[in-house]
Design a protein around this motif. Structure first.
Motif, PDB file in Angstrom:
ATOM      1  N   LYS A  43     -38.877   6.720  32.532  1.00 15.26           N
ATOM      2  CA  LYS A  43     -39.654   8.195  32.495  1.00 15.26           C
ATOM      3  C   LYS A  43     -38.782   9.173  33.512  1.00 15.26           C
ATOM      4  O   LYS A  43     -38.563  10.256  33.403  1.00 15.26           O
ATOM      5  N   GLN A  44     -38.617   8.524  34.598  1.00 17.18           N
ATOM      6  CA  GLN A  44     -37.798   9.590  35.578  1.00 17.18           C
ATOM      7  C   GLN A  44     -36.593  10.016  35.085  1.00 17.18           C
ATOM      8  O   GLN A  44     -36.082  11.157  35.354  1.00 17.18           O
ATOM      9  N   ILE A  45     -35.739   8.998  34.327  1.00 17.93           N
ATOM     10  CA  ILE A  45     -34.530   9.330  33.753  1.00 17.93           C
ATOM     11  C   ILE A  45     -34.601  10.520  32.421  1.00 17.93           C
ATOM     12  O   ILE A  45     -34.013  11.375  32.574  1.00 17.93           O
ATOM     13  N   LEU A  46     -35.595  10.387  31.813  1.00 15.09           N
ATOM     14  CA  LEU A  46     -35.925  11.215  30.841  1.00 15.09           C
ATOM     15  C   LEU A  46     -36.131  12.699  31.575  1.00 15.09           C
ATOM     16  O   LEU A  46     -35.738  14.069  31.322  1.00 15.09           O
ATOM     17  N   GLU A  47     -37.090  12.567  32.610  1.00 10.29           N
ATOM     18  CA  GLU A  47     -37.521  13.884  33.362  1.00 10.29           C
ATOM     19  C   GLU A  47     -36.327  14.387  33.923  1.00 10.29           C
ATOM     20  O   GLU A  47     -36.085  15.803  34.108  1.00 10.29           O
ATOM     21  N   GLY A  48     -35.473  13.593  34.674  1.00  9.36           N
ATOM     22  CA  GLY A  48     -34.364  14.330  35.143  1.00  9.36           C
ATOM     23  C   GLY A  48     -33.172  14.759  34.114  1.00  9.36           C
ATOM     24  O   GLY A  48     -32.615  15.523  34.383  1.00  9.36           O
ATOM     25  N   ASN A  49     -33.001  14.206  33.289  1.00  6.13           N
ATOM     26  CA  ASN A  49     -32.261  14.744  31.852  1.00  6.13           C
ATOM     27  C   ASN A  49     -32.696  16.041  31.755  1.00  6.13           C
ATOM     28  O   ASN A  49     -31.680  16.892  31.648  1.00  6.13           O
ATOM     29  N   MET A  50     -33.983  16.293  31.405  1.00 12.31           N
ATOM     30  CA  MET A  50     -34.461  17.569  31.129  1.00 12.31           C
ATOM     31  C   MET A  50     -34.057  18.553  32.365  1.00 12.31           C
ATOM     32  O   MET A  50     -33.753  19.667  32.004  1.00 12.31           O
ATOM     33  N   ILE A  51     -34.396  18.106  33.523  1.00  9.10           N
ATOM     34  CA  ILE A  51     -34.129  19.212  34.760  1.00  9.10           C
ATOM     35  C   ILE A  51     -32.565  19.394  34.738  1.00  9.10           C
ATOM     36  O   ILE A  51     -32.193  20.509  34.842  1.00  9.10           O
ATOM     37  N   ILE A  94     -30.630  19.440  20.589  1.00  5.80           N
ATOM     38  CA  ILE A  94     -30.591  17.951  21.111  1.00  5.80           C
ATOM     39  C   ILE A  94     -31.979  17.512  21.555  1.00  5.80           C
ATOM     40  O   ILE A  94     -32.673  18.462  22.358  1.00  5.80           O
ATOM     41  N   SER A  95     -32.424  16.512  21.217  1.00  2.00           N
ATOM     42  CA  SER A  95     -33.688  16.191  21.638  1.00  2.00           C
ATOM     43  C   SER A  95     -33.762  15.779  23.056  1.00  2.00           C
ATOM     44  O   SER A  95     -32.589  15.158  23.595  1.00  2.00           O
ATOM     45  N   PRO A  96     -34.819  15.655  23.805  1.00  2.00           N
ATOM     46  CA  PRO A  96     -34.732  15.154  25.176  1.00  2.00           C
ATOM     47  C   PRO A  96     -34.381  13.771  25.180  1.00  2.00           C
ATOM     48  O   PRO A  96     -33.651  13.402  26.216  1.00  2.00           O
ATOM     49  N   GLU A  97     -34.525  12.912  24.423  1.00  2.00           N
ATOM     50  CA  GLU A  97     -34.121  11.510  24.268  1.00  2.00           C
ATOM     51  C   GLU A  97     -32.554  11.248  24.125  1.00  2.00           C
ATOM     52  O   GLU A  97     -32.196  10.263  24.571  1.00  2.00           O
ATOM     53  N   MET A  98     -32.010  12.275  23.585  1.00  2.00           N
ATOM     54  CA  MET A  98     -30.496  12.175  23.230  1.00  2.00           C
ATOM     55  C   MET A  98     -29.728  12.733  24.635  1.00  2.00           C
ATOM     56  O   MET A  98     -28.282  12.548  24.499  1.00  2.00           O
ATOM     57  N   LEU A  99     -30.215  13.407  25.696  1.00  2.00           N
ATOM     58  CA  LEU A  99     -29.625  13.766  26.736  1.00  2.00           C
ATOM     59  C   LEU A  99     -29.103  12.539  27.662  1.00  2.00           C
ATOM     60  O   LEU A  99     -29.863  11.694  27.556  1.00  2.00           O
ATOM     61  N   ASP A 100     -27.941  12.473  28.074  1.00  2.00           N
ATOM     62  CA  ASP A 100     -27.330  11.285  28.583  1.00  2.00           C
ATOM     63  C   ASP A 100     -26.687  11.222  29.887  1.00  2.00           C
ATOM     64  O   ASP A 100     -25.654  10.632  30.082  1.00  2.00           O
ATOM     65  N   TYR A 101     -27.218  12.273  30.837  1.00  2.00           N
ATOM     66  CA  TYR A 101     -26.283  12.463  31.982  1.00  2.00           C
ATOM     67  C   TYR A 101     -26.567  11.207  32.983  1.00  2.00           C
ATOM     68  O   TYR A 101     -25.677  10.939  33.652  1.00  2.00           O
ATOM     69  N   GLU A 102     -27.501  10.277  32.453  1.00  2.00           N
ATOM     70  CA  GLU A 102     -27.569   8.976  33.579  1.00  2.00           C
ATOM     71  C   GLU A 102     -26.573   8.062  33.212  1.00  2.00           C
ATOM     72  O   GLU A 102     -26.565   6.945  33.949  1.00  2.00           O
ATOM     73  N   SER A 103     -26.008   7.930  31.808  1.00  2.00           N
ATOM     74  CA  SER A 103     -25.076   7.184  31.596  1.00  2.00           C
ATOM     75  C   SER A 103     -23.548   7.467  31.031  1.00  2.00           C
ATOM     76  O   SER A 103     -23.010   6.784  30.633  1.00  2.00           O
ATOM     77  N   ASN A 104     -23.358   8.981  31.081  1.00  2.00           N
ATOM     78  CA  ASN A 104     -22.306   9.148  30.408  1.00  2.00           C
ATOM     79  C   ASN A 104     -21.479  10.082  31.431  1.00  2.00           C
ATOM     80  O   ASN A 104     -22.057  11.667  31.756  1.00  2.00           O
ATOM     81  N   ALA A 164     -29.233  10.598  40.178  1.00  2.00           N
ATOM     82  CA  ALA A 164     -30.435  10.378  40.880  1.00  2.00           C
ATOM     83  C   ALA A 164     -30.292  11.623  42.030  1.00  2.00           C
ATOM     84  O   ALA A 164     -31.057  12.699  42.337  1.00  2.00           O
ATOM     85  N   ALA A 165     -29.110  11.860  42.614  1.00  2.00           N
ATOM     86  CA  ALA A 165     -28.800  12.493  43.677  1.00  2.00           C
ATOM     87  C   ALA A 165     -28.576  14.130  43.134  1.00  2.00           C
ATOM     88  O   ALA A 165     -29.139  15.065  43.785  1.00  2.00           O
TER      89      ALA A 165
END
Length: 120
Positions: A5-13, A40-50, A113-114
């Motif tokens: 959930k935090q990853i999804l929220e972070g990607n949207m931020i 792009i759907s929020p679920e397709m944002l991949d800042y945490e892994s790409n 996260a940073a």
């Protein structure tokens, strides 16, 4: 540890920070860049892994200048310590300026996260 959930929220931020606009087209919401109407759907944002997604965000952050006078943000500075900077430590520990030190399972998650912490 960071939750899904935090990853999804972070990607949207992050998406909003770099210029994506959110449109809530029922029943789904999508992000659009002003110059690119590909949704792009929020679920397709991949800042945490790409890294290819996250590094342009880092470049934007590193160009950020803190104002000389916190009361008047229109005054910028050329002094190096007034720029945002990334710091890495042992293992997967990362921080931006004096924000909280983040340590996650991988270095990209720590940096993600940073970045989210810096934007907030």
């Amino acid at each position: 540890m960071i939750t899904p959930k935090q990853i999804l929220e972070g990607n949207m931020i992050i998406a909003k920070f770099i210029g994506y606009e959110y449109h809530n087209d029922e029943p789904y919401g999508y992000y659009y860049m002003k110059d690119n109407l590909t949704p792009i759907s929020p679920e397709m944002l991949d800042y945490e892994s790409n890294w290819n997604s996250l590094m342009p965000v880092i470049n934007i952050i590193e160009e950020y200048k803190y104002p000389k006078d916190p009361e008047d943000e229109s005054k910028e500075t050329d002094e190096i310590w007034h720029y945002a900077y990334l710091r890495t430590f042992q293992k997967n520990q990362v921080r931006i300026n004096r924000c909280c030190l983040h340590e996650e399972k991988t270095k990209i998650l720590s940096l993600f996260a940073a970045v989210v912490d810096f934007i907030k």
